[in-house]
Motif scaffolding. Sequence first.
Motif, mmCIF file in Angstrom:
data_model
loop_
_atom_site.group_PDB
_atom_site.id
_atom_site.type_symbol
_atom_site.label_atom_id
_atom_site.label_comp_id
_atom_site.label_asym_id
_atom_site.label_seq_id
_atom_site.Cartn_x
_atom_site.Cartn_y
_atom_site.Cartn_z
ATOM 1 N N SER A 47 0.867 -1.186 0.000
ATOM 2 C CA SER A 47 0.000 0.000 0.000
ATOM 3 C C SER A 47 0.898 1.228 0.000
ATOM 4 O O SER A 47 2.107 1.122 0.238
ATOM 5 C CB SER A 47 -0.904 0.022 1.247
ATOM 6 N N GLY A 48 0.296 2.379 -0.233
ATOM 7 C CA GLY A 48 1.054 3.627 -0.121
ATOM 8 C C GLY A 48 1.598 3.776 1.292
ATOM 9 O O GLY A 48 2.752 4.185 1.479
ATOM 10 N N MET A 49 0.787 3.455 2.292
ATOM 11 C CA MET A 49 1.242 3.586 3.671
ATOM 12 C C MET A 49 2.378 2.615 3.996
ATOM 13 O O MET A 49 3.261 2.933 4.786
ATOM 14 C CB MET A 49 0.076 3.396 4.660
ATOM 15 N N ILE A 74 5.415 4.300 2.556
ATOM 16 C CA ILE A 74 5.824 5.447 3.364
ATOM 17 C C ILE A 74 6.433 4.980 4.687
ATOM 18 O O ILE A 74 7.494 5.438 5.109
ATOM 19 C CB ILE A 74 4.617 6.393 3.597
ATOM 20 N N SER A 90 1.359 6.568 -3.457
ATOM 21 C CA SER A 90 0.243 5.651 -3.320
ATOM 22 C C SER A 90 -0.147 5.312 -4.756
ATOM 23 O O SER A 90 -0.789 6.097 -5.442
ATOM 24 C CB SER A 90 -0.927 6.324 -2.599
ATOM 25 N N THR A 101 -2.186 3.298 -5.579
ATOM 26 C CA THR A 101 -3.645 3.119 -5.531
ATOM 27 C C THR A 101 -4.348 4.192 -6.357
ATOM 28 O O THR A 101 -5.456 3.973 -6.841
ATOM 29 C CB THR A 101 -4.099 3.277 -4.054
ATOM 30 N N LYS A 102 -3.698 5.332 -6.513
ATOM 31 C CA LYS A 102 -4.345 6.503 -7.082
ATOM 32 C C LYS A 102 -4.100 6.583 -8.598
ATOM 33 O O LYS A 102 -4.565 5.732 -9.308
ATOM 34 C CB LYS A 102 -3.864 7.758 -6.339
HETATM 35 C C1 LIG Z 1 -3.804 7.616 -0.537
HETATM 36 C C2 LIG Z 1 -2.573 8.340 -0.213
HETATM 37 C C3 LIG Z 1 -1.579 7.749 0.577
HETATM 38 C C4 LIG Z 1 -1.742 6.379 1.194
HETATM 39 O O1 LIG Z 1 -1.777 5.367 0.237
HETATM 40 P P1 LIG Z 1 -2.553 3.973 0.414
HETATM 41 O O2 LIG Z 1 -2.330 3.301 -0.871
HETATM 42 O O3 LIG Z 1 -3.988 4.308 0.697
HETATM 43 O O4 LIG Z 1 -1.945 3.279 1.585
HETATM 44 C C5 LIG Z 1 -0.423 8.467 0.791
HETATM 45 N N1 LIG Z 1 -0.239 9.710 0.291
HETATM 46 C C6 LIG Z 1 -1.188 10.319 -0.453
HETATM 47 C C7 LIG Z 1 -0.933 11.680 -0.983
HETATM 48 C C8 LIG Z 1 -2.379 9.653 -0.730
HETATM 49 O O5 LIG Z 1 -3.319 10.266 -1.460
#
Ligand SMILES: *Cc1c(COP(=O)(O)O)cnc(C)c1O
Length: 378
Positions: free
Chosen positions: A73-75, A78, A192, A194-195
């Motif tokens: 995941s993004g988290m 990070i 992330s 995901t976006k």
């Molecule tokens: C969504 C998001 C994250 C976290 O990412 P996940 O994939 O939801 O864990 C981190 N930074 C930004 C700017 C985000 O929009």
Amino acid sequence: MNFGTRLLHGSGDIDKNTGALSTPIYQTSTFHQFDIDNFGKYDYSRSGNPTRDALENLIAELESGQRGLAFSSGMAAISSVLSIFSAGDHIIICGDVYGGTYRASTQLFSRFNIEFTFVDASNIEEIKNAFKENTKGLYLETPSNPLLKVTDLRAASKLAKEHGTITIVDNTFMSPYLQRPLELGADIVVHSATKFLGGHSDVIAGLVVTKTKELGDRVYQIQNTFGAILGPQDCWLIIRGIKTLKVRMDAAQNNADKLANWLDKRKEVEKVYYPALKSHEGREVHLSQADGGGAVLSFKFNSLKRTKIFLNNVKNVAVAVSLGGVETIVSYPVKMSHASIPKKERDKLGVTDTLIRVSVGLEDIKDLIDSFKEAIEL
Ligand SMILES: *Cc1c(COP(=O)(O)O)cnc(C)c1O
């Protein structure tokens, strides 16, 4: 090769063994060793997997870095990057950072004695004044979430360099198509995926790119030790998403620009935040380091009542957390992305209960504006 071409041919694309155009999904946990004295490139999929390699090489190439790493995941990305720091280290971090990153720093890493100072990073003086003897990291997001504040990446990473400090940039909002922080002086980029990179609201993923091999080795050590890796199926989905990044971004950004300008003229709207808007404070700096305003904007209504009516009635868009998908997503930061930031802190940042964030999708812009108009005029 230009960026649009690199999106398609940057990962080595065609499979050497079979000629497959689509990167094969190596759904395996372990790998047979043909020679006990000379192990092959892969042994276990936490440590390395060919599908993940293809994605990691692709994102490294697109962000102009030495090494890419894919996380669950993004988290996870990070948190893994923050794990290269040690007890006693100090990190300067932008105040309006993503809610999850705020939580990770204030509730998790602070317990391991890593110290954070939150600053308004759009003011370079604030960054300058926050450096201490033990400052090891500068963590930035630009444009920031949800007020799209802009940090001068060249100036900030230059300051960090002078203090022997690593600059980390969350580049989720822009994607490497519009902004490449490593080319501007940063050391590590996080996403992330995901976006915008995944782009279809169907997978959770995170990516890291490091400027140097040495930093790449440090993050890889955490990836392999902590183990928050991205599985091969999801790696494949992100590779597929990346192929259309340019066309999606171009179309979404075009829509966002039109919607921002339309909202800006409405009397019910107090303020619009979009980095390419003429009135935006950080516009000049932003356009000097990024190739457009992107597809995310925020705006404030002139009353809470209207904000609620809008959110409960706006048609043909999702009211949800997240961003960067093909569909337009309207979100309500105080109850969603920024719910974990205390109200006092939120008010200080300007994240009020009349603030709405929009991740503009690929709908026909006329329909989108009609939907907004209808819900605003109720
Ligand atoms: C969504 C998001 C994250 C976290 O990412 P996940 O994939 O939801 O864990 C981190 N930074 C930004 C700017 C985000 O929009």
